[in-house]
Design an enzyme around this catalytic site. Structure first.
Site, PDB file in Angstrom:
ATOM      1  N   HIS A 108       2.393   1.691  -3.302  1.00 32.19           N
ATOM      2  CA  HIS A 108       0.511   2.735  -4.330  1.00 32.19           C
ATOM      3  C   HIS A 108       1.220   4.644  -3.999  1.00 32.19           C
ATOM      4  O   HIS A 108       1.429   4.853  -4.576  1.00 32.19           O
ATOM      5  CB  HIS A 108      -0.478   2.094  -3.815  1.00 32.19           C
ATOM      6  CG  HIS A 108      -0.623   0.374  -4.488  1.00 32.19           C
ATOM      7  ND1 HIS A 108      -0.850   0.458  -6.216  1.00 32.19           N
ATOM      8  CD2 HIS A 108      -0.309  -0.158  -3.839  1.00 32.19           C
ATOM      9  CE1 HIS A 108      -0.972  -0.750  -5.979  1.00 32.19           C
ATOM     10  NE2 HIS A 108      -0.901  -1.451  -4.950  1.00 32.19           N
TER      11      HIS A 108
ATOM     12  N   THR B 133       0.852  -1.033  -0.800  1.00 29.95           N
ATOM     13  CA  THR B 133       0.120   0.204   0.010  1.00 29.95           C
ATOM     14  C   THR B 133       0.697   0.719  -0.042  1.00 29.95           C
ATOM     15  O   THR B 133       0.500   2.324  -1.188  1.00 29.95           O
ATOM     16  CB  THR B 133      -0.873  -0.076   0.812  1.00 29.95           C
ATOM     17  OG1 THR B 133      -1.753  -1.701   1.260  1.00 29.95           O
ATOM     18  CG2 THR B 133      -1.678   0.686   1.606  1.00 29.95           C
TER      19      THR B 133
END
Length: 344
Positions: free
Chosen positions: A47, A44
């Site tokens: 990202h 995450t």
């Protein structure tokens, strides 16, 4: 203690993260202030670094990022009764509302109002983090800091793997990233019969083999039907753990599932894709989406596993200072790293 701290911040709506001085978190009556010892980089976080479409839609700027960590309690709010200064802790990264139907039924992992630490509110890539006491988890003395720092992704793996009964079952894991590898190891620990993990990245497959996953398959080089034949499997896999987010991997999994098989799906695809729903229907497959960790049953189970048969220390391939965060993110973005743990 000064009123400023060092933190890794998504300071601008573009690629990258920046080390900055930011105000120390304030705590309310029910909050715990934690001095971060170690924090790990998650997919995450990559990202968010890349500032991809999901990050642009989800993450407010500026924001202190990160959510995988271990630390020490340094202050508590006036209403906190469960934790003491000096106690070693980690924390559940999903802040739930407590008042929706699922929360009131004890299913906090299904809260429709969930806020993510380091995604929607300030995170753990910092010298200090504040969390509600409900989200704080005490770490036993026999669990090392670096293992506690990766409990968040281990929890994803444990939640996925333990969604179905695995004892004596044949299990297929698609995706040999850190969570996929941990899911395969959990399946082996709890009594699965054959556990097969697939990927197309030789480095990840080598890491899976190094950590002790018994059957490691390069999906570009070997067909699953051939693997099953070698293992003496005649009817297909009983349980699938989809950890890749890959359309082709998911389709392959559906093809080799036994009738009545069960698939837990954690991998997030970059875009939507088609599957042959006739196969799902006529095989009578059970598909279950997985998000986060069950609060807090997953935490109890993963702590018990690492205190017992589960050794995930080899998954940590990079140990760096937080000041060298660019090196850590480069390793994660290369696809060749296991877990990257930063000292704060």
């Amino acid at each position: 203690m000064t009123n400023m701290m060092k933190a890794l911040v998504k300071a601008k709506p573009e690629e990258g993260l920046w080390m900055e001085r930011v105000p120390l978190p304030e705590i309310g009556p029910n909050d715990v202030l934690i001095k971060v010892r170690k924090a790990a980089i998650c997919g995450t976080d990559v990202h968010i670094w890349n500032w991809d479409e999901w990050a642009r839609k989800t993450v407010p700027v500026p924001l202190v990022t990160g959510h995988e960590f271990v630390g020490e309690v340094v202050d508590v709010g006036s209403a906190v009764t469960e934790y003491r200064i000096g106690q070693r802790v980690s924390g559940e990264g999903h802040i739930v509302c407590g008042h929706c139907r699922n929360c009131r039924a004890g299913r906090g992992h299904l809260c429709r109002n969930t806020l993510g630490v380091g995604v929607h509110r300030p995170g753990a890539f910092a010298e200090y983090i504040s969390l509600p006491q409900h989200n704080v988890v005490a770490i036993p003395d026999d669990v090392p800091d670096e293992i506690a720092a990766i409990f968040d992704p281990l929890g994803n793996a444990v939640h996925t793997a333990l969604s179905f009964d695995l004892v004596g079952e044949d299990v297929l894991v698609t995706g040999a990233g850190p969570i996929g590898i941990m899911g395969a190891l959990v399946a082996q620990c709890v009594g699965a019969r054959k556990v097969v993990i697939t990927d197309i990245n030789p480095g990840r497959l080598a890491l899976a083999k190094k950590l002790g996953v018994r059957h490691v398959v390069n999906a570009r080089e070997e067909k699953l039907t051939d693997v099953m034949r070698k293992l003496g499997m005649t009817e297909g896999f009983d349980v699938g753990l989809e950890m890749s987010g890959s359309a082709s991997a998911f389709r392959d999994m559906i093809d080799v599932m036994n009738n009545g098989g069960k698939i837990a799906i954690l991998g997030i695809a970059p875009t939507g894709f088609e599957i042959d729903w006739n196969k799902v229907i006529f095989k009578m497959l059970h598909l279950k989406g997985i998000y986060g960790r069950e609060m807090f049953e997953t935490w109890y189970k993963m702590i018990a596993l690492v205190q017992g048969p589960l050794d995930i220390s080899g998954l940590i391939t990079h140990r760096i200072s937080a000041d060298d965060y660019r090196e850590g993110f480069a390793a994660m973005r290369s696809g060749e790293a296991g877990k990257v743990v930063m000292d704060w």
